[in-house]
Design a protein around this motif. Sequence first.
Motif, PDB file in Angstrom:
ATOM      1  N   PRO A  33     -37.422  54.796   0.322  1.00 38.44           N
ATOM      2  CA  PRO A  33     -36.766  53.663  -0.333  1.00 38.44           C
ATOM      3  C   PRO A  33     -37.568  53.187  -1.545  1.00 38.44           C
ATOM      4  CG  PRO A  33     -36.704  53.397   2.031  1.00 38.44           C
ATOM      5  CD  PRO A  33     -37.596  54.586   1.754  1.00 38.44           C
ATOM      6  N   GLY A  34     -36.851  52.997  -2.651  1.00 39.96           N
ATOM      7  CA  GLY A  34     -37.483  52.563  -3.895  1.00 39.96           C
ATOM      8  C   GLY A  34     -37.840  53.699  -4.834  1.00 39.96           C
ATOM      9  N   SER A  35     -37.843  54.943  -4.337  1.00 46.83           N
ATOM     10  CA  SER A  35     -38.181  56.064  -5.218  1.00 46.83           C
ATOM     11  C   SER A  35     -37.001  56.402  -6.125  1.00 46.83           C
ATOM     12  CB  SER A  35     -38.615  57.293  -4.408  1.00 46.83           C
ATOM     13  OG  SER A  35     -37.572  57.730  -3.569  1.00 46.83           O
ATOM     14  N   SER A  36     -37.319  56.978  -7.272  1.00 48.77           N
ATOM     15  CA  SER A  36     -36.299  57.349  -8.251  1.00 48.77           C
ATOM     16  C   SER A  36     -36.086  58.849  -8.252  1.00 48.77           C
ATOM     17  CB  SER A  36     -36.723  56.912  -9.657  1.00 48.77           C
ATOM     18  OG  SER A  36     -36.734  55.519  -9.751  1.00 48.77           O
ATOM     19  N   VAL A  37     -34.833  59.247  -8.410  1.00 45.15           N
ATOM     20  CA  VAL A  37     -34.467  60.649  -8.537  1.00 45.15           C
ATOM     21  C   VAL A  37     -33.518  60.773  -9.716  1.00 45.15           C
ATOM     22  CG1 VAL A  37     -34.752  61.099  -6.061  1.00 45.15           C
ATOM     23  CG2 VAL A  37     -32.503  60.466  -6.948  1.00 45.15           C
ATOM     24  N   VAL A  38     -33.273  62.015 -10.123  1.00 40.50           N
ATOM     25  CA  VAL A  38     -32.333  62.272 -11.212  1.00 40.50           C
ATOM     26  C   VAL A  38     -31.179  63.078 -10.633  1.00 40.50           C
ATOM     27  CG1 VAL A  38     -31.998  63.401 -13.437  1.00 40.50           C
ATOM     28  CG2 VAL A  38     -34.155  62.236 -12.937  1.00 40.50           C
ATOM     29  N   CYS A  39     -29.957  62.630 -10.918  1.00 43.75           N
ATOM     30  CA  CYS A  39     -28.764  63.308 -10.422  1.00 43.75           C
ATOM     31  C   CYS A  39     -27.654  63.152 -11.456  1.00 43.75           C
ATOM     32  CB  CYS A  39     -28.335  62.709  -9.090  1.00 43.75           C
ATOM     33  SG  CYS A  39     -26.888  63.503  -8.379  1.00 43.75           S
ATOM     34  N   PHE A  60     -27.950  55.213  -2.408  1.00 47.47           N
ATOM     35  CA  PHE A  60     -28.572  54.876  -3.687  1.00 47.47           C
ATOM     36  C   PHE A  60     -28.077  53.508  -4.143  1.00 47.47           C
ATOM     37  CE2 PHE A  60     -28.374  59.567  -3.722  1.00 47.47           C
ATOM     38  CZ  PHE A  60     -29.719  59.853  -3.891  1.00 47.47           C
ATOM     39  N   ASP A  61     -28.939  52.746  -4.807  1.00 47.82           N
ATOM     40  CA  ASP A  61     -28.558  51.429  -5.323  1.00 47.82           C
ATOM     41  C   ASP A  61     -27.344  51.519  -6.251  1.00 47.82           C
ATOM     42  OD1 ASP A  61     -30.589  50.080  -3.989  1.00 47.82           O
ATOM     43  OD2 ASP A  61     -31.981  50.174  -5.691  1.00 47.82           O
ATOM     44  N   GLN A  62     -27.237  52.592  -7.024  1.00 48.54           N
ATOM     45  CA  GLN A  62     -26.193  52.732  -8.037  1.00 48.54           C
ATOM     46  C   GLN A  62     -24.879  53.304  -7.501  1.00 48.54           C
ATOM     47  OE1 GLN A  62     -29.301  53.906  -8.147  1.00 48.54           O
ATOM     48  NE2 GLN A  62     -30.303  52.860  -9.850  1.00 48.54           N
ATOM     49  N   VAL A  63     -24.823  53.658  -6.219  1.00 49.38           N
ATOM     50  CA  VAL A  63     -23.610  54.249  -5.645  1.00 49.38           C
ATOM     51  C   VAL A  63     -23.096  53.266  -4.583  1.00 49.38           C
ATOM     52  CG1 VAL A  63     -22.637  56.259  -4.465  1.00 49.38           C
ATOM     53  CG2 VAL A  63     -24.534  56.559  -6.077  1.00 49.38           C
ATOM     54  N   ALA A  64     -22.101  52.472  -4.973  1.00 49.62           N
ATOM     55  CA  ALA A  64     -21.677  51.340  -4.154  1.00 49.62           C
ATOM     56  C   ALA A  64     -20.651  51.662  -3.076  1.00 49.62           C
ATOM     57  CB  ALA A  64     -21.127  50.232  -5.061  1.00 49.62           C
ATOM     58  N   ASP A  65     -19.856  52.716  -3.275  1.00 47.96           N
ATOM     59  CA  ASP A  65     -18.787  52.972  -2.312  1.00 47.96           C
ATOM     60  C   ASP A  65     -18.476  54.462  -2.201  1.00 47.96           C
ATOM     61  OD1 ASP A  65     -17.277  53.623  -4.594  1.00 47.96           O
ATOM     62  OD2 ASP A  65     -16.365  51.639  -4.683  1.00 47.96           O
ATOM     63  N   ARG A  66     -17.545  54.788  -1.332  1.00 49.92           N
ATOM     64  CA  ARG A  66     -17.187  56.187  -1.068  1.00 49.92           C
ATOM     65  C   ARG A  66     -16.659  56.881  -2.323  1.00 49.92           C
ATOM     66  NH1 ARG A  66     -16.313  59.083   3.592  1.00 49.92           N
ATOM     67  NH2 ARG A  66     -15.149  60.993   3.261  1.00 49.92           N
ATOM     68  N   THR A  67     -15.875  56.185  -3.121  1.00 51.63           N
ATOM     69  CA  THR A  67     -15.318  56.787  -4.341  1.00 51.63           C
ATOM     70  C   THR A  67     -16.433  57.230  -5.280  1.00 51.63           C
ATOM     71  OG1 THR A  67     -13.335  55.413  -4.138  1.00 51.63           O
ATOM     72  CG2 THR A  67     -13.768  56.409  -6.302  1.00 51.63           C
ATOM     73  N   ALA A  68     -17.416  56.378  -5.497  1.00 54.21           N
ATOM     74  CA  ALA A  68     -18.556  56.726  -6.355  1.00 54.21           C
ATOM     75  C   ALA A  68     -19.344  57.880  -5.738  1.00 54.21           C
ATOM     76  CB  ALA A  68     -19.454  55.512  -6.574  1.00 54.21           C
ATOM     77  N   ALA A  69     -19.486  57.876  -4.413  1.00 56.42           N
ATOM     78  CA  ALA A  69     -20.230  58.935  -3.722  1.00 56.42           C
ATOM     79  C   ALA A  69     -19.513  60.280  -3.860  1.00 56.42           C
ATOM     80  CB  ALA A  69     -20.405  58.573  -2.250  1.00 56.42           C
ATOM     81  N   GLU A  70     -18.201  60.287  -3.742  1.00 56.76           N
ATOM     82  CA  GLU A  70     -17.438  61.530  -3.834  1.00 56.76           C
ATOM     83  C   GLU A  70     -17.571  62.190  -5.210  1.00 56.76           C
ATOM     84  OE1 GLU A  70     -13.572  60.293  -2.504  1.00 56.76           O
ATOM     85  OE2 GLU A  70     -14.083  60.670  -0.400  1.00 56.76           O
ATOM     86  N   HIS A  71     -17.789  61.408  -6.249  1.00 58.29           N
ATOM     87  CA  HIS A  71     -17.962  61.961  -7.599  1.00 58.29           C
ATOM     88  C   HIS A  71     -19.268  62.744  -7.744  1.00 58.29           C
ATOM     89  CE1 HIS A  71     -14.741  59.118  -8.746  1.00 58.29           C
ATOM     90  NE2 HIS A  71     -14.427  60.121  -9.540  1.00 58.29           N
ATOM     91  N   LEU A  72     -20.210  62.524  -6.838  1.00 55.16           N
ATOM     92  CA  LEU A  72     -21.509  63.202  -6.911  1.00 55.16           C
ATOM     93  C   LEU A  72     -21.575  64.464  -6.056  1.00 55.16           C
ATOM     94  CD1 LEU A  72     -23.886  60.111  -6.865  1.00 55.16           C
ATOM     95  CD2 LEU A  72     -23.267  61.547  -8.817  1.00 55.16           C
ATOM     96  N   ARG A  73     -20.541  64.741  -5.301  1.00 54.28           N
ATOM     97  CA  ARG A  73     -20.547  65.903  -4.404  1.00 54.28           C
ATOM     98  C   ARG A  73     -20.862  67.187  -5.173  1.00 54.28           C
ATOM     99  NH1 ARG A  73     -16.333  67.436   0.350  1.00 54.28           N
ATOM    100  NH2 ARG A  73     -17.554  69.161   1.142  1.00 54.28           N
ATOM    101  N   GLY A  74     -21.808  67.967  -4.625  1.00 54.94           N
ATOM    102  CA  GLY A  74     -22.198  69.242  -5.232  1.00 54.94           C
ATOM    103  C   GLY A  74     -23.283  69.134  -6.286  1.00 54.94           C
ATOM    104  N   GLN A  75     -23.654  67.928  -6.666  1.00 57.71           N
ATOM    105  CA  GLN A  75     -24.677  67.742  -7.699  1.00 57.71           C
ATOM    106  C   GLN A  75     -26.082  67.987  -7.129  1.00 57.71           C
ATOM    107  OE1 GLN A  75     -24.143  67.097 -11.003  1.00 57.71           O
ATOM    108  NE2 GLN A  75     -21.963  67.275 -10.533  1.00 57.71           N
ATOM    109  N   VAL A  76     -26.957  68.480  -7.985  1.00 56.80           N
ATOM    110  CA  VAL A  76     -28.347  68.714  -7.620  1.00 56.80           C
ATOM    111  C   VAL A  76     -29.129  67.413  -7.819  1.00 56.80           C
ATOM    112  CG1 VAL A  76     -30.444  69.961  -8.335  1.00 56.80           C
ATOM    113  CG2 VAL A  76     -28.267  71.162  -8.173  1.00 56.80           C
ATOM    114  N   ILE A  77     -30.056  67.150  -6.916  1.00 57.06           N
ATOM    115  CA  ILE A  77     -30.938  65.981  -7.026  1.00 57.06           C
ATOM    116  C   ILE A  77     -32.323  66.497  -7.398  1.00 57.06           C
ATOM    117  CG2 ILE A  77     -31.934  63.984  -5.856  1.00 57.06           C
ATOM    118  CD1 ILE A  77     -29.634  64.185  -3.839  1.00 57.06           C
ATOM    119  N   GLU A  78     -32.926  65.875  -8.409  1.00 56.01           N
ATOM    120  CA  GLU A  78     -34.246  66.299  -8.876  1.00 56.01           C
ATOM    121  C   GLU A  78     -35.215  65.121  -8.859  1.00 56.01           C
ATOM    122  OE1 GLU A  78     -33.272  69.609 -12.202  1.00 56.01           O
ATOM    123  OE2 GLU A  78     -32.451  67.610 -12.608  1.00 56.01           O
ATOM    124  N   ALA A  79     -36.492  65.454  -8.747  1.00 51.24           N
ATOM    125  CA  ALA A  79     -37.554  64.452  -8.823  1.00 51.24           C
ATOM    126  C   ALA A  79     -38.448  64.809  -9.993  1.00 51.24           C
ATOM    127  CB  ALA A  79     -38.364  64.423  -7.529  1.00 51.24           C
TER     128      ALA A  79
END
Length: 177
Positions: A33-39, A60-79
């Motif tokens: 919690p509190g760490s930053s990632v790039v997606c 994630f703080d920036q992903v408030a609901d299921r609709t926002a979450a579904e838009h990220l499906r399949g994306q790579v997460i980087e640190a």
Amino acid sequence: MLVVIGRIGRAHGIRGELAVDLRTDEPERRFAPGSSVVCAGRSLTVKAARPHSGKLLVTFDQVADRTAAEHLRGQVIEADVDPAELPEDDDAFYDHQLIGLRVARRDGAHVGEVTGVLHLPAHDTLAIDAEGREILVPFVAALVPEVDIERRVLVVADVPGLLDPDAAETVTPPEGR
């Protein structure tokens, strides 16, 4: 330097929680919690993370609901990782450590050079330039038994068809089919 640490799967629930297929041996550190990632080209802050059915559920703080979450499906997460930092596990490697390594067979015969690492759902795969021809080799111990970062060499098993598709074993189907 950006390092792949996961790939987003499906949304979980209605509050923006996401299932993440891990690509890191340090999930408790990378998804603290509190760490930053790039997606998807933007920075996200981890709100919470918990294990669930072999995956990690992350909010994630920036992903408030299921609709926002579904838009990220399949994306790579980087640190963002310091290039001098090394993974804690001796059998783990960052992409930048592998790219540029000389590739050889067990007998030392030159094969080519690692040009990339593909982060596929089942496992990572090495892209190798073998004298102008691209070869894809699953990055698993049975096919890549040795990685020597200091010597800058990676050994690939000489399995029929792996390095030379023309040498692949052909299977003849049984008669009557």
